[in-house]
Design a protein around this motif. Sequence first.
Motif, mmCIF file in Angstrom:
data_model
loop_
_atom_site.group_PDB
_atom_site.id
_atom_site.type_symbol
_atom_site.label_atom_id
_atom_site.label_comp_id
_atom_site.label_asym_id
_atom_site.label_seq_id
_atom_site.Cartn_x
_atom_site.Cartn_y
_atom_site.Cartn_z
ATOM 1 N N HIS A 73 0.830 -1.214 0.000
ATOM 2 C CA HIS A 73 0.000 0.000 0.000
ATOM 3 C C HIS A 73 0.859 1.256 0.000
ATOM 4 O O HIS A 73 1.654 1.478 0.910
ATOM 5 C CB HIS A 73 -0.917 0.035 1.227
ATOM 6 C CG HIS A 73 -1.695 1.301 1.348
ATOM 7 N ND1 HIS A 73 -2.764 1.599 0.534
ATOM 8 C CD2 HIS A 73 -1.544 2.372 2.152
ATOM 9 C CE1 HIS A 73 -3.236 2.787 0.844
ATOM 10 N NE2 HIS A 73 -2.511 3.287 1.827
ATOM 11 N N HIS A 75 0.909 5.522 -2.104
ATOM 12 C CA HIS A 75 0.239 6.465 -3.006
ATOM 13 C C HIS A 75 1.314 7.103 -3.866
ATOM 14 O O HIS A 75 2.071 7.940 -3.371
ATOM 15 C CB HIS A 75 -0.462 7.565 -2.208
ATOM 16 C CG HIS A 75 -1.490 7.059 -1.224
ATOM 17 N ND1 HIS A 75 -2.833 7.242 -1.405
ATOM 18 C CD2 HIS A 75 -1.366 6.372 -0.061
ATOM 19 C CE1 HIS A 75 -3.505 6.710 -0.391
ATOM 20 N NE2 HIS A 75 -2.625 6.159 0.438
ATOM 21 N N HIS A 228 -8.851 2.120 2.628
ATOM 22 C CA HIS A 228 -8.317 2.306 3.979
ATOM 23 C C HIS A 228 -9.404 1.938 4.983
ATOM 24 O O HIS A 228 -10.584 2.186 4.731
ATOM 25 C CB HIS A 228 -7.955 3.769 4.228
ATOM 26 C CG HIS A 228 -6.914 4.328 3.309
ATOM 27 N ND1 HIS A 228 -7.226 4.937 2.120
ATOM 28 C CD2 HIS A 228 -5.562 4.380 3.417
ATOM 29 C CE1 HIS A 228 -6.110 5.351 1.532
ATOM 30 N NE2 HIS A 228 -5.081 5.029 2.293
ATOM 31 N N HIS A 267 -4.010 -0.292 6.974
ATOM 32 C CA HIS A 267 -4.033 0.039 8.407
ATOM 33 C C HIS A 267 -4.711 -1.026 9.285
ATOM 34 O O HIS A 267 -4.030 -1.707 10.020
ATOM 35 C CB HIS A 267 -4.599 1.449 8.659
ATOM 36 C CG HIS A 267 -3.932 2.472 7.796
ATOM 37 N ND1 HIS A 267 -2.569 2.658 7.825
ATOM 38 C CD2 HIS A 267 -4.410 3.300 6.837
ATOM 39 C CE1 HIS A 267 -2.237 3.592 6.934
ATOM 40 N NE2 HIS A 267 -3.327 3.990 6.318
ATOM 41 N N ASP A 318 3.042 2.934 2.777
ATOM 42 C CA ASP A 318 2.067 4.022 2.813
ATOM 43 C C ASP A 318 2.685 5.396 2.585
ATOM 44 O O ASP A 318 2.291 6.376 3.214
ATOM 45 C CB ASP A 318 1.237 4.012 4.107
ATOM 46 C CG ASP A 318 0.052 4.968 4.033
ATOM 47 O OD1 ASP A 318 -0.437 5.225 2.918
ATOM 48 O OD2 ASP A 318 -0.378 5.481 5.090
HETATM 49 ZN ZN LIG Z 1 -2.842 5.218 2.332
#
Ligand SMILES: [Zn+2]
Length: 429
Positions: A73, A75, A228, A267, A318
């Motif tokens: 995960h 971005h 998420h 998460h 993340d």
């Molecule tokens: Zn994220």
Amino acid sequence: MTTHAYRAALLRFADDGTPLYDADGLLVVGSNAQGQAVVQAAGDHAALIGQYLDLPVQDWRGHLIAPGFIDLHLHYPQLDVIGSPADGLLPWLEHYTFPHESRFAEPAYAAEVARFFFDELQRHGVTTALAFSTSHPASVNAAFDEARARGLRFITGKVLQDRHSPDGVRDQTEQSLIDTEDLIRRWHGVDRLGYAITPRFAPTSSDAQMRGAGELAARYPDVWIQSHVAENRDEVRWVAELYPQARSYLGVYDSFGLLRERAVYAHCIHLDETDRALMAATGTAAAVSPTSNLFLGSGFFDFGAAQDAGMRHGLASDVGGGTSFSPFHTMLAAYFVGREGHTKAGLSLTPSRLWWLHTAGAAQALGLGQVVGGLRVGQEADFVRLNPQATPLLARKTAQANSLDELLFSLIVLGDDRAVAQTVIAGKS
Ligand SMILES: [Zn+2]
């Protein structure tokens, strides 16, 4: 491709997660029937070399070959958001992330960031990632174009966010679902690329958008889902206000058909036992993001409870909530999070377990456990060459390692991109 052989210390993972280690190993990479570069043989050099006497062998003795890292995960458009100071998750989104992501409507801008992003992954030894793009289809096309040119196994999707989002990133419900389906048809299964249906998180999608996402997830069962869940307490409270009828935050996704195999949720900190059992029963996976959780003060993922529940999980950077692309930094942060014993039971994750969670275990969480992550015979040849002498202290410490776990822990605690001597993607570097 022609067959290649490499001699070095060699780390692999068996199907059940057991680490396999050869201090003097041989890795042979050749082509399968589809022309893909795959592991043809792997194991002890002395035991195997007799079968490959006429093959030139690349001599990497002193270095360690290990499976390429898998980041569950991150971005890619948040590359420039790393290290932005904010008062927790929601202010951080509002002040830094959303204004930044609004720039990805511009294809040339998205392409420039994508190039830098994939360079960064390669420098850090990451060979597969499940990444968010932004709400703009141009951001998805830019990432896939670049990943395809590099031969990467890479998964991303257009973010769905049709409410509680500012102008510039908010999308339109109907168009967002049309765009998602167009992108699935254009990209999913092309070379090594995969599409992920990507609702940002429950608060930023209307019921209609969530329902549409669930319908697409049912229509395209081998497409991924990413979102998420249960990152921080303010966010959990907000979801409870928005969905007063839902049993829990995770239950919201369940009610829209968004929990299944190939669904990965970042998460998963503030879950209860019923949530964990639901994740295990549906084959849904958690992308544990420890540097991000420590940075934003979100809480501590409960590794023990996840294991007990039989819930799939693996590690993730993340970025940009996370502070580093480095799998070493992520594994060390995961160790810190595991040790924390005030909000949950503390435990010491073993070095080989941490490593598995970022390679073969992460592949399993993606439903790709047979395809990548373990350097087993027949798996795709994505791997890294690590230099245990990359820094003076690392050299001193690894020279004293008496076991695989001691060697791996030295790399986890002291390693960074300097230890990544080479990243090989589909047999090419
Ligand atoms: Zn994220």
